[in-house]
Design a protein around this motif. Structure first.
Motif, PDB file in Angstrom:
ATOM      1  N   LYS A 108       0.730  -1.034   0.056  1.00 44.72           N
ATOM      2  CA  LYS A 108       0.026   0.122  -0.034  1.00 44.72           C
ATOM      3  C   LYS A 108       0.580   1.166  -0.126  1.00 44.72           C
ATOM      4  O   LYS A 108       2.111   1.242  -0.127  1.00 44.72           O
ATOM      5  N   PRO A 109       0.469   2.753  -0.264  1.00 46.05           N
ATOM      6  CA  PRO A 109       1.267   3.283  -0.369  1.00 46.05           C
ATOM      7  C   PRO A 109       1.856   3.978   1.223  1.00 46.05           C
ATOM      8  O   PRO A 109       0.446   3.734   2.115  1.00 46.05           O
ATOM      9  N   GLY A 110       2.554   4.519   1.148  1.00 47.03           N
ATOM     10  CA  GLY A 110       3.449   4.849   2.869  1.00 47.03           C
ATOM     11  C   GLY A 110       4.138   3.451   2.939  1.00 47.03           C
ATOM     12  O   GLY A 110       4.505   3.660   4.353  1.00 47.03           O
ATOM     13  N   GLU A 111       3.976   2.343   2.602  1.00 49.13           N
ATOM     14  CA  GLU A 111       4.025   0.897   2.678  1.00 49.13           C
ATOM     15  C   GLU A 111       5.969   0.700   2.581  1.00 49.13           C
ATOM     16  O   GLU A 111       5.952   0.997   1.927  1.00 49.13           O
ATOM     17  N   SER A 166       5.787   5.520  -7.292  1.00 48.62           N
ATOM     18  CA  SER A 166       6.622   6.474  -6.744  1.00 48.62           C
ATOM     19  C   SER A 166       6.831   5.762  -5.695  1.00 48.62           C
ATOM     20  O   SER A 166       6.561   5.718  -4.710  1.00 48.62           O
ATOM     21  N   LEU A 167       8.866   5.005  -6.373  1.00 46.61           N
ATOM     22  CA  LEU A 167       9.378   4.654  -4.874  1.00 46.61           C
ATOM     23  C   LEU A 167      10.456   5.393  -4.483  1.00 46.61           C
ATOM     24  O   LEU A 167      10.876   5.927  -5.162  1.00 46.61           O
ATOM     25  N   SER A 168      10.294   6.153  -3.500  1.00 41.54           N
ATOM     26  CA  SER A 168      11.694   6.496  -2.555  1.00 41.54           C
ATOM     27  C   SER A 168      12.944   4.987  -2.106  1.00 41.54           C
ATOM     28  O   SER A 168      12.267   4.585  -1.473  1.00 41.54           O
ATOM     29  N   GLU A 169      14.410   5.846  -3.255  1.00 39.38           N
ATOM     30  CA  GLU A 169      14.920   4.667  -2.362  1.00 39.38           C
ATOM     31  C   GLU A 169      16.485   5.368  -2.111  1.00 39.38           C
ATOM     32  O   GLU A 169      17.614   4.829  -2.125  1.00 39.38           O
ATOM     33  N   LEU A 206       5.313   5.093  -2.529  1.00 40.91           N
ATOM     34  CA  LEU A 206       5.336   6.948  -1.808  1.00 40.91           C
ATOM     35  C   LEU A 206       3.526   6.965  -2.367  1.00 40.91           C
ATOM     36  O   LEU A 206       2.332   7.728  -1.284  1.00 40.91           O
ATOM     37  N   ASP A 207       2.830   6.532  -3.436  1.00 40.52           N
ATOM     38  CA  ASP A 207       1.702   7.028  -4.313  1.00 40.52           C
ATOM     39  C   ASP A 207       0.615   6.255  -4.450  1.00 40.52           C
ATOM     40  O   ASP A 207      -0.805   6.511  -4.683  1.00 40.52           O
ATOM     41  N   GLY A 208       0.949   4.940  -5.138  1.00 41.05           N
ATOM     42  CA  GLY A 208      -0.469   4.486  -5.798  1.00 41.05           C
ATOM     43  C   GLY A 208      -0.079   2.492  -4.721  1.00 41.05           C
ATOM     44  O   GLY A 208       0.688   2.506  -3.665  1.00 41.05           O
ATOM     45  N   VAL A 209      -1.089   2.197  -5.652  1.00 45.13           N
ATOM     46  CA  VAL A 209      -0.986   0.340  -4.635  1.00 45.13           C
ATOM     47  C   VAL A 209      -0.443  -0.492  -5.746  1.00 45.13           C
ATOM     48  O   VAL A 209       0.096  -0.876  -6.064  1.00 45.13           O
TER      49      VAL A 209
END
Length: 286
Positions: free
Chosen positions: A185-188, A202-205, A230-233
């Motif tokens: 999920k977003p935020g995980e 979008s992923l934060s690496e 960050l923002d999508g499933v």
């Protein structure tokens, strides 16, 4: 089944996000502890390292008294620094001898004793300051490293989501096998290395690569464990188990680095006895 998944993704994004019972922020990372004020941080530092702070304070007071013409009191202050700092160092050296450990601390003890016998209290105070200050810096660096390691381990994902029939359930990451499809999920945090099979986000690496700009992931692209969704499933097919994923490897490398001594440290330990004997011999010849 894919049709059911697409209908329930909107519900997934609104679900409460829990990980190991710890409340998360929008990036999936536990909220940072509030920073202490400067006076509080200084007080804690003085409590942890009283000898170097006390030595600096008394030496500055001694300098002021010496400039004011009170050289006798200034010398007594320097003697106090030498004795108060030398006694713990002497006890540590005795403890090392009892454990059949020999180090360069013996040279410091001899230097302090010589400064007292020759009434060169400033030299003894400087030795105390160097030894206690070096030990304080080493302890501080070790505490920071252990704190970073603890934060790294605590940040590791503990659970993930999978589809069971028509229900999205949480399972421990240790149960994820190669080929299983998980839902993030977003935020995980991404729990395992894998390939995106459905969804885009979008992923934060940043914690893995140092790159601050989020990376857009779509079906067919690789994702690394430890990245923040960050923002999508996303639906991801695992290509490695959690213990073999990138984030677990980073944690293991940091743990190994903490337990191993640096090569220069091992070299100093190996030749400390001979170095001590050589220094004492040169001092006797002098």
């Amino acid at each position: 089944m894919l049709h059911i998944h697409s209908e329930q993704k909107a519900m997934i994004s609104d679900a409460p996000q829990l990980s190991a019972g710890v409340e998360k922020t929008a990036t999936g990372v536990p909220p940072a502890a509030p920073r202490r004020s400067w006076p509080r941080r200084w007080w804690l530092a003085v409590k942890r390292y009283p000898i170097p702070f006390g030595a600096v304070t008394l030496m500055l007071a001694s300098l002021v008294l010496w400039l004011a013409g009170r050289s006798t009191i200034a010398c007594w202050m320097l003697l106090a620094v030498t004795l108060l700092g030398g006694i713990p160092l002497l006890w540590e050296t005795i403890r090392q001898f009892l454990h059949k450990e020999f180090g360069v601390d013996l040279i410091a003890i001899l230097a302090i004793a010589g400064s007292i016998l020759l009434r060169q209290y400033l030299a003894g105070a400087l030795v105390v300051l160097m030894m206690s200050g070096g030990e304080a810096l080493e302890t501080y660096a070790l505490r920071r490293a252990r704190s970073s390691l603890s934060a790294l381990a605590e940040r590791a994902p503990r659970s993930t989501h999978i589809w069971r029939e028509e229900e999205l359930v949480s399972i421990p990451v240790e149960q994820v096998e190669v080929g299983m499809e998980i839902v993030v999920k977003p935020g995980e945090l991404i729990p395992v290395d894998g390939v995106v099979t459905s969804g885009a986000s979008s992923l934060s690496e940043a914690d893995l690569t140092g790159e601050p700009v989020p990376v857009r992931k779509a079906p067919g692209m690789l994702v690394l464990s430890g990245s923040v969704n960050l923002d999508g499933v996303l639906e991801i097919r695992a290509t490695k188990r959690s213990a073999e994923s990138k984030y677990a490897q980073i944690v293991r490398l940091v743990e190994e680095a903490q337990t191993q001594k640096a090569p220069i440290h091992r070299l100093a330990d190996r030749y400390s006895l001979w170095f001590t004997l050589a220094a004492v011999s040169l001092a006797i010849l002098s």
